[in-house]
Write a protein that holds these residues in place. Structure first.
Motif, mmCIF file in Angstrom:
data_model
loop_
_atom_site.group_PDB
_atom_site.id
_atom_site.type_symbol
_atom_site.label_atom_id
_atom_site.label_comp_id
_atom_site.label_asym_id
_atom_site.label_seq_id
_atom_site.Cartn_x
_atom_site.Cartn_y
_atom_site.Cartn_z
ATOM 1 N N MET A 1 51.404 32.925 -12.503
ATOM 2 C CA MET A 1 51.548 32.704 -11.231
ATOM 3 C C MET A 1 52.419 33.836 -10.596
ATOM 4 N N ASN A 2 51.967 34.249 -9.698
ATOM 5 C CA ASN A 2 52.761 35.725 -9.063
ATOM 6 C C ASN A 2 53.989 35.062 -8.072
ATOM 7 N N GLU A 3 54.829 36.112 -7.641
ATOM 8 C CA GLU A 3 55.873 35.996 -6.819
ATOM 9 C C GLU A 3 55.585 35.083 -5.616
ATOM 10 N N ASP A 4 54.471 35.344 -4.794
ATOM 11 C CA ASP A 4 54.294 34.785 -3.551
ATOM 12 C C ASP A 4 53.837 33.241 -3.918
ATOM 13 N N GLN A 5 53.193 33.091 -5.183
ATOM 14 C CA GLN A 5 52.599 31.659 -5.188
ATOM 15 C C GLN A 5 53.794 30.857 -5.866
ATOM 16 N N LEU A 6 54.997 31.427 -6.571
ATOM 17 C CA LEU A 6 56.361 30.591 -6.706
ATOM 18 C C LEU A 6 56.807 30.451 -5.526
ATOM 19 N N LEU A 7 56.932 31.351 -4.648
ATOM 20 C CA LEU A 7 57.793 30.954 -3.158
ATOM 21 C C LEU A 7 57.171 29.988 -2.484
ATOM 22 N N GLN A 8 56.105 29.616 -2.734
ATOM 23 C CA GLN A 8 55.424 28.520 -1.836
ATOM 24 C C GLN A 8 55.991 27.297 -2.412
ATOM 25 N N ARG A 9 56.656 27.188 -3.359
ATOM 26 C CA ARG A 9 57.233 26.088 -3.976
ATOM 27 C C ARG A 9 58.687 25.643 -3.486
ATOM 28 N N ILE A 10 59.367 26.781 -2.701
ATOM 29 C CA ILE A 10 60.450 26.734 -2.118
ATOM 30 C C ILE A 10 60.098 26.271 -0.669
ATOM 31 N N THR A 11 61.032 25.302 -0.128
ATOM 32 C CA THR A 11 60.620 24.778 1.158
ATOM 33 C C THR A 11 61.932 24.596 1.927
ATOM 34 N N VAL A 12 61.900 24.560 3.348
ATOM 35 C CA VAL A 12 63.144 24.311 4.309
ATOM 36 C C VAL A 12 62.462 22.979 4.920
ATOM 37 N N ASN A 13 63.736 21.763 4.887
ATOM 38 C CA ASN A 13 63.615 20.631 5.736
ATOM 39 C C ASN A 13 65.000 20.644 6.478
ATOM 40 N N PRO A 14 64.929 20.738 7.625
ATOM 41 C CA PRO A 14 66.126 20.399 8.391
ATOM 42 C C PRO A 14 66.899 18.840 8.039
ATOM 43 N N GLU A 15 66.103 17.986 7.582
ATOM 44 C CA GLU A 15 66.538 16.792 7.031
ATOM 45 C C GLU A 15 67.196 16.722 5.820
ATOM 46 N N ILE A 16 67.003 17.693 5.259
ATOM 47 C CA ILE A 16 67.389 17.677 3.735
ATOM 48 C C ILE A 16 68.562 19.039 3.659
ATOM 49 N N PHE A 17 69.932 18.463 3.275
ATOM 50 C CA PHE A 17 70.801 19.587 2.998
ATOM 51 C C PHE A 17 70.819 20.508 4.304
ATOM 52 N N GLY A 18 70.698 20.029 5.573
ATOM 53 C CA GLY A 18 71.220 20.893 6.551
ATOM 54 C C GLY A 18 69.996 22.057 6.926
ATOM 55 N N GLY A 19 68.894 21.988 5.983
ATOM 56 C CA GLY A 19 67.958 23.197 6.305
ATOM 57 C C GLY A 19 68.103 24.104 5.125
ATOM 58 N N LYS A 20 68.892 24.019 4.061
ATOM 59 C CA LYS A 20 68.894 24.856 2.914
ATOM 60 C C LYS A 20 67.652 24.875 2.213
ATOM 61 N N PRO A 21 67.465 25.929 1.650
ATOM 62 C CA PRO A 21 65.932 25.973 0.811
ATOM 63 C C PRO A 21 65.964 25.208 -0.387
ATOM 64 N N ILE A 22 65.072 24.411 -0.658
ATOM 65 C CA ILE A 22 64.853 23.138 -1.640
ATOM 66 C C ILE A 22 63.731 23.232 -2.308
ATOM 67 N N ILE A 23 63.499 22.527 -3.424
ATOM 68 C CA ILE A 23 62.255 22.863 -4.184
ATOM 69 C C ILE A 23 61.300 21.977 -4.027
ATOM 70 N N ARG A 24 60.244 22.100 -3.663
ATOM 71 C CA ARG A 24 59.102 21.310 -3.169
ATOM 72 C C ARG A 24 59.612 20.016 -2.452
ATOM 73 N N GLY A 25 60.390 20.270 -1.503
ATOM 74 C CA GLY A 25 60.556 19.157 -0.543
ATOM 75 C C GLY A 25 61.387 18.167 -1.254
ATOM 76 N N ARG A 26 61.886 18.465 -2.284
ATOM 77 C CA ARG A 26 62.789 17.346 -3.140
ATOM 78 C C ARG A 26 64.386 17.638 -2.739
ATOM 79 N N ARG A 27 65.075 16.836 -3.276
ATOM 80 C CA ARG A 27 66.779 16.807 -2.687
ATOM 81 C C ARG A 27 67.373 17.669 -4.116
ATOM 82 N N LEU A 28 66.778 18.850 -4.035
ATOM 83 C CA LEU A 28 67.392 19.876 -5.186
ATOM 84 C C LEU A 28 67.252 21.081 -4.438
ATOM 85 N N ALA A 29 68.589 21.682 -4.100
ATOM 86 C CA ALA A 29 68.742 22.920 -3.553
ATOM 87 C C ALA A 29 68.575 24.068 -4.490
#
Length: 83
Positions: A1-29
């Protein structure tokens, strides 16, 4: 898996931790994972603590941190001689 593919696992959701980067939409920053690694926890400890977490998620956090600092520029501070 290259770096761009790995970074697709990092998401941002304003409803979770105020929009901090999280892992796959889960509640883990990303910052939490990086903090655990920085204090000496290894991959196995993280994977045991978060059963849904995958090794690629941890690598994604490291890739995310790398992207943030890879273009950092450090300027030397030159202090004048004391009079």
């Amino acid at each position: 898996m290259n770096e761009d593919q790995l970074l697709q696992r990092i998401t941002v959701n304003p409803e979770i931790f105020g929009g901090k980067p999280i892992i796959r939409g889960r509640r883990l920053a990303v910052e939490h994972v990086l903090g655990m690694l920085a204090t000496g926890d290894d991959f196995d400890t993280l994977l045991e603590g978060y059963p849904w977490l995958e090794q690629a998620d941890i690598l994604a956090c490291l890739s995310y941190a790398h992207r943030l600092v890879e273009h950092e520029r450090v300027e030397p501070l030159i202090l004048g001689a004391a009079a």
